[in-house]
Design an enzyme around this catalytic site. Structure first.
Site, PDB file in Angstrom:
ATOM      1  N   HIS A 108       1.045  -1.177  -0.388  1.00 56.03           N
ATOM      2  CA  HIS A 108       0.447   0.084  -0.081  1.00 56.03           C
ATOM      3  C   HIS A 108       0.944   1.592   0.036  1.00 56.03           C
ATOM      4  CE1 HIS A 108      -3.642  -2.598   2.161  1.00 56.03           C
ATOM      5  NE2 HIS A 108      -3.447  -2.648   0.764  1.00 56.03           N
ATOM      6  N   GLU A 111       2.072   3.221   2.619  1.00 53.68           N
ATOM      7  CA  GLU A 111       2.317   2.637   4.482  1.00 53.68           C
ATOM      8  C   GLU A 111       4.258   2.383   4.339  1.00 53.68           C
ATOM      9  OE1 GLU A 111      -0.465  -0.526   5.019  1.00 53.68           O
ATOM     10  OE2 GLU A 111      -2.132   0.901   4.657  1.00 53.68           O
ATOM     11  N   HIS A 239       2.993  -3.620   6.570  1.00 49.87           N
ATOM     12  CA  HIS A 239       1.896  -2.713   6.387  1.00 49.87           C
ATOM     13  C   HIS A 239       2.401  -1.920   7.532  1.00 49.87           C
ATOM     14  CE1 HIS A 239      -0.633  -4.595   3.280  1.00 49.87           C
ATOM     15  NE2 HIS A 239       0.805  -5.383   3.449  1.00 49.87           N
ATOM     16  N   GLU A 336       1.638  -5.808  10.700  1.00 47.44           N
ATOM     17  CA  GLU A 336       1.447  -4.275  11.193  1.00 47.44           C
ATOM     18  C   GLU A 336       2.503  -3.405  11.520  1.00 47.44           C
ATOM     19  OE1 GLU A 336      -1.345  -3.260   8.943  1.00 47.44           O
ATOM     20  OE2 GLU A 336      -2.080  -4.608   8.402  1.00 47.44           O
TER      21      GLU A 336
END
Length: 488
Positions: A108, A111, A239, A336
């Protein structure tokens, strides 16, 4: 004939191999500069745009040409290069028994913490070689590490060009065509669940059964072909948006993205163990020293050890994580790394400190479990596509996710420590079974278990010969009895 573990294959694999890296860098200067060192935080307190990223990779490769190589796997919608830097003491080659690891950042575009951490990792690996760092040399002697810092350079450039105060949660998330790349891979979860419902015993390498006639994005196609091109063993996808290690399955059984439902893969225990490895070695992920990113108790992941099942958190169809698992032998988790998307560049050195140990410990896990080569017992030639099933000693049935041997006959099966039974089969060969104890005490090598399978034709001929020998033995003429002495 297979010449032991040193038999090598050049990594062409349909990718663009590079003899001169500058040939594909449209925006880079050909002038080589000294690569910034990972020790100097000032060099890592800002985001690198595409031109700077390419130049940095060129510099690192020039500084450490004996342990690194650059190659391009494709281009973005707007023509930016998707560049991989590989580190190994045998760069550009696959060596049987030397597992391949890949790390993917910036899927993404907004990110980019993972993008910067992977660039810094590349620099640190090079510095470690120059400093003769024992751990890094041990890692590169035993492992081949492929680093793709950015999968979505177009989205990143859009986010970077937008003033921080004007950035929205989705600014630059998708590619230049407005497509979320983590929803663009073939939805093999749906295939898996349908086969399971129909009780069809097919659990792996499901891509051949998938067909939706959907046009894929160039970034998805490039990365998908790369995933299929090498026998990757372990993978991570970086991410932002929370602080947690996410593991398969990412999609629930009903295909409803609004439903939060735990969806366990056949390797649920192994994936938990891998995710926990990263979370436990992160500075904060598994510690209850921070509030939930979304402020809800439901997503207080630190209270769950810093890990979560993907579908239990929220369901994703067409994700890259599950594609790896269901299309290949690779096991991937999604990391994440930050509640905030695209935090200030000045915070990047702290993110490196928080993640450095976790990244290295996770890479080392590629040497867990069992590995080996599978060859023809009659001529020693490697057997491609042999199937390796694993049964946990505490279970009655095998794990419904076998792995297959690659073109050099090598196979790799990541497993936590325990007692297992291996069952190896290949068309035209007599299967074999072995019991193994996985201890994972050796950091740079999984338990080696090689197999030499006998061709069924040879087995049949041996059995036929044995039967003939037995029959001949039964038909042997009896020696005449000694004449009895005549009475005088």
């Amino acid at each position: 004939m297979l010449n032991g573990a040193r038999h090598v294959v050049v990594l062409l694999c349909g990718l663009v191999a590079l003899t001169s890296a500058s040939l594909f860098f449209s925006s880079s200067s050909s002038k080589t500069k000294e690569a910034p060192t990972a020790k100097n935080d000032d060099q890592w307190s800002h985001y690198h745009n595409q031109e700077q990223l390419e130049q940095l990779l060129l510099d690192i490769n020039a500084k450490c040409p004996d342990v690194s190589t650059l190659y391009k796997i494709g281009e973005s919608v707007e023509g930016r290069s998707l560049v991989v830097i590989q580190f190994s003491t045998t760069p550009g080659e696959h060596v049987a028994s030397k597992p391949e690891v890949k790390l993917v950042g910036n899927m993404h575009g907004n990110e980019p913490v993972g993008r910067e951490l992977l660039l810094r990792l590349a620099s640190q690996l090079c510095d470690g070689v120059k400093d003769n760092n024992k751990e890094i040399m041990q890692l590169l002697n035993s492992t081949s590490i492929h680093i793709l810092p950015t999968m979505n350079p177009d989205g990143f450039e859009q986010a970077l060009a937008t003033e921080e105060t004007s950035r929205q949660w989705l600014t630059g998330r998708s590619n230049a065509n407005g497509v979320d790349l983590n929803r663009d891979f073939p939805d093999l979860d749906g295939v898996f669940y349908e086969l399971e419902q129909l009780q069809v015993p097919k659990y792996d390498h499901l891509l051949s059964l998938f067909d939706d006639n959907q046009d894929r994005q160039p970034e998805t196609m490039a990365v998908g072909q790369w995933i299929l091109s090498l026998p990757f063993v372990l993978s991570a996808n970086f991410h932002e948006g929370d602080l947690v290690a996410n593991y398969p399955f990412d999609s629930n059984t009903v295909g409803d993205d609004t439903l939060q439902q735990y969806s366990a893969s056949p390797d649920d225990g192994t994936f938990k163990w891998l995710a926990q490895t990263y979370a436990n070695n992160h500075a904060h992920m598994a510690k209850n020293d921070h509030p939930p990113c979304d402020g809800t108790s439901q997503n207080a992941f630190s209270r769950q050890g810093g890990i979560t099942n993907g579908a239990k958190w929220y369901s994703v169809s067409g994700g890259m994580q599950d594609f790896n698992y269901l299309a290949t032998n690779a096991m991937e988790i999604t990391l994440e790394l930050s509640c905030e998307k695209m935090p200030a560049g000045s915070a990047l050195p702290q993110y490196w400190k928080d993640n450095e140990k976790a990244i290295f410990e996770y890479i080392w896990k590629t040497h867990s479990g069992v590995k080996g080569t599978i060859v023809d017992a009659t001529d020693g030639e490697p057997i491609t596509g042999a199937v390796v099933w694993v049964r946990n000693a505490t279970e009655e049935t095998p794990i419904k996710h076998p792995v297959t041997s690659w073109v050099m006959g090598d196979y790799y099966r990541v497993l936590p420590k325990g007692q297992y039974q291996l069952f190896v089969a290949a068309p035209g060969y007599e299967p074999q079974t072995r019991n193994v104890t996985v201890e994972n005490k050796v950091r740079d090598s999984a338990l080696t278990m090689d197999f030499a399978l006998r061709p069924l034709q040879a087995v049949a001929e041996e059995e036929q010969l044995a039967e003939m020998i037995e029959e001949l033995g039964e038909q042997q003429p009896q020696e005449p009895a000694a004449p009895q002495a005549q009475k005088e």
